[in-house]
Scaffold this motif. Structure first.
Motif, mmCIF file in Angstrom:
data_model
loop_
_atom_site.group_PDB
_atom_site.id
_atom_site.type_symbol
_atom_site.label_atom_id
_atom_site.label_comp_id
_atom_site.label_asym_id
_atom_site.label_seq_id
_atom_site.Cartn_x
_atom_site.Cartn_y
_atom_site.Cartn_z
ATOM 1 N N GLY A 211 36.821 32.897 54.817
ATOM 2 C CA GLY A 211 37.483 32.517 53.459
ATOM 3 C C GLY A 211 36.239 32.573 52.324
ATOM 4 N N ARG A 212 35.093 32.903 52.883
ATOM 5 C CA ARG A 212 33.905 33.082 52.003
ATOM 6 C C ARG A 212 33.183 34.629 52.000
ATOM 7 N N SER A 213 33.484 35.549 51.332
ATOM 8 C CA SER A 213 33.000 36.757 51.392
ATOM 9 C C SER A 213 33.198 37.561 50.266
ATOM 10 N N ALA A 214 32.341 38.259 49.856
ATOM 11 C CA ALA A 214 32.576 39.267 48.497
ATOM 12 C C ALA A 214 33.679 40.200 48.765
ATOM 13 N N TYR A 215 34.098 40.673 50.011
ATOM 14 C CA TYR A 215 35.224 41.384 50.314
ATOM 15 C C TYR A 215 36.636 40.596 50.174
ATOM 16 N N VAL A 216 36.545 39.412 50.625
ATOM 17 C CA VAL A 216 37.773 38.694 50.620
ATOM 18 C C VAL A 216 37.826 38.181 49.250
ATOM 19 N N GLY A 217 36.868 37.857 48.685
ATOM 20 C CA GLY A 217 37.263 37.563 47.269
ATOM 21 C C GLY A 217 37.751 38.623 46.387
ATOM 22 N N ALA A 218 37.318 39.886 46.659
ATOM 23 C CA ALA A 218 37.758 41.006 46.055
ATOM 24 C C ALA A 218 39.468 41.335 46.185
ATOM 25 N N CYS A 219 39.819 40.904 47.833
ATOM 26 C CA CYS A 219 41.078 41.061 48.289
ATOM 27 C C CYS A 219 41.905 40.091 47.367
ATOM 28 N N ASP A 220 41.295 38.913 47.381
ATOM 29 C CA ASP A 220 42.110 37.607 46.682
ATOM 30 C C ASP A 220 42.531 38.248 45.149
ATOM 31 N N VAL A 221 41.443 38.899 44.433
ATOM 32 C CA VAL A 221 41.758 39.177 43.245
ATOM 33 C C VAL A 221 43.037 40.268 43.148
ATOM 34 N N LEU A 222 42.919 41.187 44.013
ATOM 35 C CA LEU A 222 43.916 42.380 44.213
ATOM 36 C C LEU A 222 45.107 41.881 44.187
ATOM 37 N N LEU A 223 45.159 41.039 45.257
ATOM 38 C CA LEU A 223 46.469 40.356 45.647
ATOM 39 C C LEU A 223 47.203 39.829 44.361
ATOM 40 N N ARG A 224 46.315 39.059 43.841
ATOM 41 C CA ARG A 224 46.745 38.058 42.522
ATOM 42 C C ARG A 224 47.445 38.867 41.433
ATOM 43 N N ASP A 225 46.187 39.738 41.081
ATOM 44 C CA ASP A 225 46.096 40.556 39.868
ATOM 45 C C ASP A 225 47.045 41.984 39.792
ATOM 46 N N LEU A 226 47.378 42.371 41.220
ATOM 47 C CA LEU A 226 47.981 43.656 41.199
ATOM 48 C C LEU A 226 49.238 43.744 41.854
ATOM 49 N N LEU A 227 48.971 43.023 43.181
ATOM 50 C CA LEU A 227 50.155 43.296 44.138
ATOM 51 C C LEU A 227 51.254 42.211 43.860
ATOM 52 N N LEU A 228 50.780 41.169 43.156
ATOM 53 C CA LEU A 228 51.947 40.149 42.831
ATOM 54 C C LEU A 228 51.895 39.984 41.306
ATOM 55 N N PRO A 229 52.219 41.029 40.652
ATOM 56 C CA PRO A 229 52.056 40.971 39.141
ATOM 57 C C PRO A 229 53.129 40.232 38.209
ATOM 58 N N GLU A 230 54.242 40.019 38.829
ATOM 59 C CA GLU A 230 55.123 39.060 38.379
ATOM 60 C C GLU A 230 54.662 37.493 38.230
ATOM 61 N N GLU A 231 53.842 37.228 39.114
ATOM 62 C CA GLU A 231 53.312 35.852 39.169
ATOM 63 C C GLU A 231 52.148 35.695 38.061
#
Length: 234
Positions: A211-231
């Motif tokens: 849950g805590r790493s720079a890679y995981v943090g970047a994946c969370d942002v990608l998932l939120r802001d790009l892969l689920l844009p309608e949300e």
């Protein structure tokens, strides 16, 4: 039922990190409470279940679906797929190579779309040649942040009939932006190098579990802001 969102992830050249990103995004989406299935579309990739560390888990693989016909019940199929003990379901190839007819892939894909909120497809060269990336909601192209890695991503992008969203791994943001401009595409994310990923994989710990790493943090942002844009828009 509204079809789930379908994201194809492919690598620009060998070792780009596409499979690692598929696993990490699937794990993070599951952690966020989403119904998600990761789908292996690369018969020569070694098995997506291995990347999740569940290769010994029982459940349906592609070879078990060969010979089926007619519509597939996505809910029932998802229940029969192997899954990580704290992660998503996975439809993978087993240890024996097999060819999946395109019509079987499409029937399976359609069924799972009706049952899951998110499908993440690990796209191999065979699937790329079939035009699969033209029929998904988004295409994410992963590139190593080296001269050869970015050149390979450029060659791969030329085979696509649509502009992918570029993810660059292990490079500075300025270099990544220059690459996106050269490819005439949008820069979706810059993923930092995480030395623990390879070691975790060897121990059966899937990327995205920590849950805590720079890679995981970047994946969370990608998932939120790009892969689920309608949300994000909501």
């Amino acid at each position: 039922m509204t079809n789930g969102r379908t994201i194809a992830v492919l690598g620009g050249g060998t070792g780009a990190g596409a499979t690692t990103l598929v696993v990490a995004l699937a794990m993070r989406a599951h952690a966020a409470g989403r119904r998600v299935t990761a789908v292996d579309a690369d018969p020569c990739g070694g098995g997506l279940d291995v990347a999740f560390g569940i290769e010994t888990e029982p459940g349906v693989r592609w070879e078990d679906l060969l010979g089926s016909d007619g519509p597939l019940d996505g809910e029932r199929l998802a229940e029969r797929l192997p899954e990580h003990h704290d992660g998503p379901t996975v439809l993978s190839f087993g240890r024996q190579w097999c060819a999946v007819p395109e019509e079987l892939f499409e029937r399976t894909w359609t069924g799972l779309q009706q049952a899951q909120e998110l499908l993440l497809i690990d796209v191999g060269r065979q699937a790329l040649a079939s035009g699969m990336t033209e029929r998904v909601d988004e295409v994410v192209l992963v590139a190593r942040g080296t001269a050869t890695g970015l050149a390979a991503a450029g060659a791969t992008a030329q085979q696509l009939q649509r502009a992918p969203r570029l993810v660059v791994r292990g490079a500075g943001r300025s270099i990544a932006r220059e690459a996106a401009t050269a490819l005439d595409t949008e820069l979706a994310a810059v993923l930092p190098t995480d030395q623990r990923l390879a070691a975790d994989t060897e121990r059966g710990i899937p990327p995205g579990s920590r849950g805590r790493s720079a890679y995981v943090g970047a994946c969370d942002v990608l998932l939120r802001d790009l892969l689920l844009p309608e949300e994000v828009a909501a």
